[in-house]
Every structure is written in C-alpha cells, then in structure tokens.
Design a protein around this motif. Structure first.
Motif, PDB file in Angstrom:
ATOM      1  N   LEU A  61       0.846  -1.192   0.000  1.00 28.43           N
ATOM      2  CA  LEU A  61       0.000   0.000   0.000  1.00 28.43           C
ATOM      3  C   LEU A  61       0.880   1.240   0.000  1.00 28.43           C
ATOM      4  O   LEU A  61       1.765   1.384   0.844  1.00 28.43           O
ATOM      5  N   VAL A  62       0.645   2.133  -0.968  1.00 32.05           N
ATOM      6  CA  VAL A  62       1.387   3.388  -1.080  1.00 32.05           C
ATOM      7  C   VAL A  62       0.396   4.541  -0.985  1.00 32.05           C
ATOM      8  O   VAL A  62      -0.633   4.531  -1.664  1.00 32.05           O
ATOM      9  N   THR A  63       0.705   5.541  -0.170  1.00 29.82           N
ATOM     10  CA  THR A  63      -0.186   6.702  -0.047  1.00 29.82           C
ATOM     11  C   THR A  63       0.340   7.875  -0.882  1.00 29.82           C
ATOM     12  O   THR A  63       1.526   7.960  -1.179  1.00 29.82           O
ATOM     13  N   GLY A  64      -0.578   8.764  -1.259  1.00 29.35           N
ATOM     14  CA  GLY A  64      -0.200   9.953  -2.025  1.00 29.35           C
ATOM     15  C   GLY A  64       0.339   9.618  -3.399  1.00 29.35           C
ATOM     16  O   GLY A  64       1.436  10.044  -3.768  1.00 29.35           O
ATOM     17  N   LEU A  96       3.750  -4.438   2.971  1.00 31.84           N
ATOM     18  CA  LEU A  96       4.511  -3.193   2.958  1.00 31.84           C
ATOM     19  C   LEU A  96       3.568  -1.993   2.895  1.00 31.84           C
ATOM     20  O   LEU A  96       2.730  -1.910   2.000  1.00 31.84           O
ATOM     21  N   LEU A  97       3.732  -1.095   3.847  1.00 32.58           N
ATOM     22  CA  LEU A  97       2.994   0.170   3.873  1.00 32.58           C
ATOM     23  C   LEU A  97       3.991   1.301   3.694  1.00 32.58           C
ATOM     24  O   LEU A  97       4.917   1.456   4.500  1.00 32.58           O
ATOM     25  N   ILE A  98       3.829   2.087   2.635  1.00 30.58           N
ATOM     26  CA  ILE A  98       4.712   3.225   2.369  1.00 30.58           C
ATOM     27  C   ILE A  98       3.923   4.502   2.609  1.00 30.58           C
ATOM     28  O   ILE A  98       3.041   4.874   1.824  1.00 30.58           O
ATOM     29  N   ASN A  99       4.229   5.169   3.722  1.00 29.58           N
ATOM     30  CA  ASN A  99       3.566   6.432   4.071  1.00 29.58           C
ATOM     31  C   ASN A  99       4.259   7.572   3.329  1.00 29.58           C
ATOM     32  O   ASN A  99       5.193   8.196   3.832  1.00 29.58           O
ATOM     33  N   ILE A 142       6.919  -1.025   7.454  1.00 32.27           N
ATOM     34  CA  ILE A 142       6.387   0.328   7.273  1.00 32.27           C
ATOM     35  C   ILE A 142       7.543   1.230   6.872  1.00 32.27           C
ATOM     36  O   ILE A 142       8.572   1.258   7.554  1.00 32.27           O
ATOM     37  N   ILE A 143       7.387   1.943   5.778  1.00 30.65           N
ATOM     38  CA  ILE A 143       8.370   2.936   5.347  1.00 30.65           C
ATOM     39  C   ILE A 143       7.726   4.310   5.473  1.00 30.65           C
ATOM     40  O   ILE A 143       6.710   4.596   4.824  1.00 30.65           O
ATOM     41  N   ASN A 144       8.291   5.143   6.332  1.00 30.44           N
ATOM     42  CA  ASN A 144       7.817   6.521   6.494  1.00 30.44           C
ATOM     43  C   ASN A 144       8.705   7.446   5.676  1.00 30.44           C
ATOM     44  O   ASN A 144       9.915   7.505   5.894  1.00 30.44           O
ATOM     45  N   MET A 145       8.113   8.150   4.719  1.00 33.68           N
ATOM     46  CA  MET A 145       8.892   9.035   3.860  1.00 33.68           C
ATOM     47  C   MET A 145       9.248  10.310   4.621  1.00 33.68           C
ATOM     48  O   MET A 145       8.391  11.129   4.940  1.00 33.68           O
ATOM     49  N   SER A 146      10.539  10.487   4.906  1.00 29.26           N
ATOM     50  CA  SER A 146      10.998  11.609   5.706  1.00 29.26           C
ATOM     51  C   SER A 146      11.880  12.521   4.854  1.00 29.26           C
ATOM     52  O   SER A 146      11.746  12.566   3.629  1.00 29.26           O
ATOM     53  N   THR A 147      12.790  13.237   5.488  1.00 25.29           N
ATOM     54  CA  THR A 147      13.645  14.179   4.777  1.00 25.29           C
ATOM     55  C   THR A 147      14.870  14.519   5.606  1.00 25.29           C
ATOM     56  O   THR A 147      14.828  14.485   6.847  1.00 25.29           O
TER      57      THR A 147
END
Length: 262
Positions: A10-13, A93-96, A159-164
């Motif tokens: 699952l991928v958001t955005g 896999l959840l990619i936020n 879970i992958i949280n897209m950060s910076t």
C-alpha cells in the motif's frame, strides 16, 4: 531491473510525484504475485489521471484506493476496502508517502501561520500515525507468515515513512539556509520520532519500521531546481527497501542507503 519486494503493498499519495513513480516502478519491477494498492484523495478526479493511466497499463495489479490521510473516517473505509481485497492475506509493505508543505518554500517564519503548522502536522504526522494504527492488524497478519524466516524485511511486513534530511536536528545548521519551511521540517522531525516509537513497539510483532529520505527531487513540492529526477530517487529507494533487515529498523536512511543522523 527487478527489486526484491513482493506481496501486498500500500502506497499513499500516489496521484503525482514520488508516490506515482513508486507505483509505476513497483508495477514494472515486481512479479505477478505482487498487488499494489495506490491511495489518493480522489482516484476518479482530474488530478489522478496519471495514476489511472498507470493502473490501466497493469490491469489487475494496481488497485486505486480512495482516502485522505487527514480524514480518519476515510482511512477506516479504506481499511475495509483493502481487507476485503486481501481476504486471508496480510499487508506486507505500507509506504507512508503522502505529505504536504505549507506555506510554499522558502517558508519563512513571517510567512507561516498557525493554521499552516496545524494542517501540515495533521497530514504529515497524525495521518501516518492513524493509518498505521488502523492497518496494523493486516501488517501483523503478514508478519506472522514465516516464509521469510524470523528476520524483518519489506517482503515480510514493514512500514516505510517518507521523511527528509530537513528533519535532521543535527543537520539543520547545514540545511536551514536552503529553505526554512518551519511546518514541514518540524512535522517530519515528529515523523522521525514516530518511526522510532513504532520500530520499538512493533519489533515484537516482527514488523520493520524505517524512515527514508528520497533526496531533493523534481516534483511539485521539490521544484524544478532539484537535482534528482523521480525515476532515479524511486529506483534507489526500492533498492534500499529490498535490502532492509532487523538492523535497519528505527533508522533514517537516504535514497542511497546512507544513514542520516537524527
């Protein structure tokens, strides 16, 4: 080049930018057993035309899902829709990825309102928090499948949280002059703490949790001056995700796999 990822993702955005490219490359580089659930606020709207085009190229592999990460009711409805699709299977896999930035860069202190701060936090921090909380049973179900052994990975449950890098407190003196972006920086720093908390909490379930910085990418948010194309960023991140294991849970990595200090 294929990637070492599989299962239900699952991928958001996903209607534009990095999220859309993630869906595209996952569809291209994974086997037929992989199912991709691509979420955005309005899958039938004009801003999701590119996502629909990608889904049409891979019939049966990509399922657009409607939800807004700032709307808890819509997340619950999405959980029901995805659960029905998965049946007895879990979510591997959840990619936020979904995030916003207000006001637009450089986002100086004088230009930033309280409303900007609250809206960005709602989407960038509360959104991934609620989303993960709601979808946790599906991630646990996948983690209980021992095909991948006892090691944590993005093939088992992650879970992958897209950060910076802009969220790095240590690196703030190096990066602040590039863009002040008060709400975005502080929200992603909070997301980093959420990543650490989830990593500790979910370790007992065998669920990997890692934050990844995609680089400065040419997207609607990143702007035309960014040195990195979405295709290169996503290809790098998928390679990194393919190699993640127990030792990477609770870390912030960049798109090439380098560790970024908190």
């Amino acid at each position: 080049m294929s990637v070492n990822l599989k299962g239900n993702i699952l991928v958001t955005g996903t209607n534009r930018g990095i999220g859309l490219e993630l869906v595209k490359q996952l569809a291209e580089k994974t086997g037929p057993e992989t199912q991709i659930y691509a979420s955005c606020r309005d899958p039938e709207g004009t801003r999701a035309e590119a996502l629909r085009n990608v889904a049409n190229r891979f019939p049966g592999k990509i399922t657009p899902i409607k939800f807004d990460t700032a709307d808890e009711d819509s997340i619950s409805a999405a959980f029901q829709a995805v659960s029905q699709k998965l049946g007895a299977a879990g979510l591997n896999l959840l990619i936020n990825n979904a995030a916003i930035n207000k006001p637009s860069a450089p986002g100086s202190l004088s230009a930033t309102r309280k409303q900007d701060m609250m809206e960005v936090y709602e989407t960038n921090v509360a959104g991934p928090f609620i989303l993960t909380k709601v979808f946790l049973p599906l991630l646990q179900k996948a983690a209980n499948t021992r095909d991948e052994g006892d090691d944590m990975s993005c093939r088992r449950s992650a879970i992958i949280n897209m950060s910076t890098v802009f969220a790095s407190v240590k690196k703030c003196p190096e990066t602040f002059h590039m863009a002040q972006m008060y709400p975005y920086r502080t929200s992603k720093a909070a997301l980093n703490m959420l990543t650490c908390c989830q990593a500790e909490d979910f370790r007992r379930h065998g669920i990997l949790v890692t934050a990844i910085h995609p680089g400065w990418v040419q997207t609607e948010m990143g702007g035309e001056q960014a040195p990195l194309m979405p295709q290169d960023s996503v290809a790098g991140m998928l390679r990194v995700m393919s190699t993640l294991s127990n030792k990477h849970s609770g870390l912030l990595l960049d798109w090439e796999g380098n560790t970024i200090p908190w």
